[in-house]
Design an enzyme around this catalytic site. Structure first.
Site, PDB file in Angstrom:
ATOM      1  N   SER A 190      -0.729   1.910   4.577  1.00 55.87           N
ATOM      2  CA  SER A 190      -1.882   1.242   5.169  1.00 55.87           C
ATOM      3  C   SER A 190      -1.407   0.006   5.927  1.00 55.87           C
ATOM      4  O   SER A 190      -0.619   0.138   6.863  1.00 55.87           O
ATOM      5  CB  SER A 190      -2.901   0.885   4.083  1.00 55.87           C
ATOM      6  OG  SER A 190      -4.067   0.322   4.649  1.00 55.87           O
ATOM      7  N   ASP A 312      -5.035   2.854  -2.946  1.00 55.82           N
ATOM      8  CA  ASP A 312      -5.116   4.243  -2.515  1.00 55.82           C
ATOM      9  C   ASP A 312      -3.760   4.930  -2.664  1.00 55.82           C
ATOM     10  O   ASP A 312      -2.744   4.411  -2.210  1.00 55.82           O
ATOM     11  CB  ASP A 312      -5.582   4.314  -1.058  1.00 55.82           C
ATOM     12  CG  ASP A 312      -5.916   5.730  -0.608  1.00 55.82           C
ATOM     13  OD1 ASP A 312      -6.239   6.560  -1.473  1.00 55.82           O
ATOM     14  OD2 ASP A 312      -5.841   5.991   0.609  1.00 55.82           O
TER      15      ASP A 312
END
Length: 369
Positions: A190, A312
């Site tokens: 990310s 995540d």
């Protein structure tokens, strides 16, 4: 701690909007605003902010030129504020290559119904990036004061240079180089991921013996330009994933923004794209990809988690580890944000923790390439 911010944008409305959204958080303070790159460089010298939010299209000196000067003369965390157009995507990817840590999309006037989500994202990114390990190395551990000897001076043992504290125990599991070779490579990233992937993927040879599936949190207008950029830098073939296409060795598939990518068991394996689950915090989601591989893939898997905010991928990596996967996480020292890798490490499902510079070597040894 109050984080000091410089907001740079040629639009007075945007400067005011960003300042208002940021300063509604008690720990964030806009110490100055600037209307273009020249003004920004002067304000950096004057106010010494902790982080800069930087527009791209500005008169006199544009954002990319300003960013190059910041990184050369005053290296500091920079968050780009970019449009979601094709041109905006290309310029933002250029900015991330130059040294910006992340970006936030410039919605139309910041006046949409998603204003609260935009504000939360903006505030959280500013907090995380302002304290990024990239610019703030962890402080060395403090040692206790030496105890006095019989004469009141420090004992000879205490006068000697203290030994560093023992390093935390390494994760359990074998090193990747000594593991049986995997049949599939999956990676999640990310914040800071675009630059990390740009450092790793070009080191892989064209004869990579497995397909590689990657989830990078990105808007839908960014993922194809990002895949095309990587493809021009890499020996492996890099592309934005398409529904139903079969998986091929030596090909890297980037999940499209705004939709989940999962492993499909048709044939020898294929790409599946779906909006489900809509409840997922991220779309695409690393967890959703990793879970699908855990449930449907019948071969050996190598899973990696790189820099990123949040958690995540940690749950999915834990599930993959239970099924016998080899696992790798980027270490804190090289992460832009040590969030996603930390979450996986804390679950105890990581075999190897390595700085970004060492990850290509781990991959090459593992795949014997």
């Amino acid at each position: 701690m109050t984080i000091r911010i410089l907001v740079v944008d040629d639009s007075p409305f945007m400067r005011k909007s960003l300042q208002k959204m940021l300063e509604e958080a008690p720990d964030l303070r806009v110490v100055a605003t600037a209307r273009d790159g020249i003004d920004a460089l002067e304000k950096i010298q004057e106010h010494k902010p902790d982080i800069v939010t930087l527009d791209i299209e500005m008169p006199r000196m544009d954002g990319l030129t300003c960013l190059k000067k910041i990184m050369a003369d005053h290296p500091m965390p920079v968050l780009m504020v970019s449009s979601l157009t094709q041109e905006g995507a290309q310029a933002t990817l250029d900015a991330l290559s130059i040294g910006a840590l992340d970006f936030i999309p410039k919605e139309s006037g910041f006046a949409s119904l998603s204003i609260l989500q935009i504000q939360r994202d903006l505030q959280e990114k500013v907090r995380r990036l302002a304290t990024s390990p990239r610019f703030h190395k962890p402080a060395p551990p403090a040692f206790p004061a030496p105890s006095p000897g019989p004469s009141g001076t420090a004992s000879p043992a205490a006068q000697a240079k203290p030994a560093p504290p023992p390093k935390p125990s390494a994760p359990t599991g074998t090193g990747l180089g000594s593991s049986p070779m995997a049949d599939l490579l999956v990676i999640g990233s990310s914040t800071g991921g675009p630059k990390a992937l740009q450092d790793i993927l070009p080191t892989l040879p064209a004869n990579l013996p497995v397909p590689c599936l990657i989830v990078q949190h990105m808007p839908s207008t960014f993922t194809k330009p990002f895949a095309d950029r990587l493809n021009g830098l890499c020996q492996v073939h890099v592309k934005e994933a398409e529904q139903g296409e079969p998986l091929k060795a030596g090909t890297v598939y980037i999940a499209p923004g705004g939709i989940h990518m999962t492993y499909g068991a048709r044939g020898k394996g294929c790409i599946e794209l779906s909006p489900e689950p809509v409840s997922s915090l991220h779309r695409p989601s690393v967890d959703v990809l990793f879970m699908s591989v855990s449930e449907l893939f019948r071969g050996q898997v190598l899973a990696g988690i790189l820099t990123g905010m949040g958690a995540d991928g940690a749950k999915g990596m834990e599930q993959l580890k239970r099924k016998g996967a080899h696992t790798l996480a980027e270490s804190e020292e090289s992460c832009v944000v040590y969030g996603m890798p930390r979450a996986a490490v804390e679950r105890g499902c990581v075999d190897v923790i390595a700085p970004l510079s060492d990850i290509p070597g781990h991959l090459r040894r593992h795949f014997r390439i």
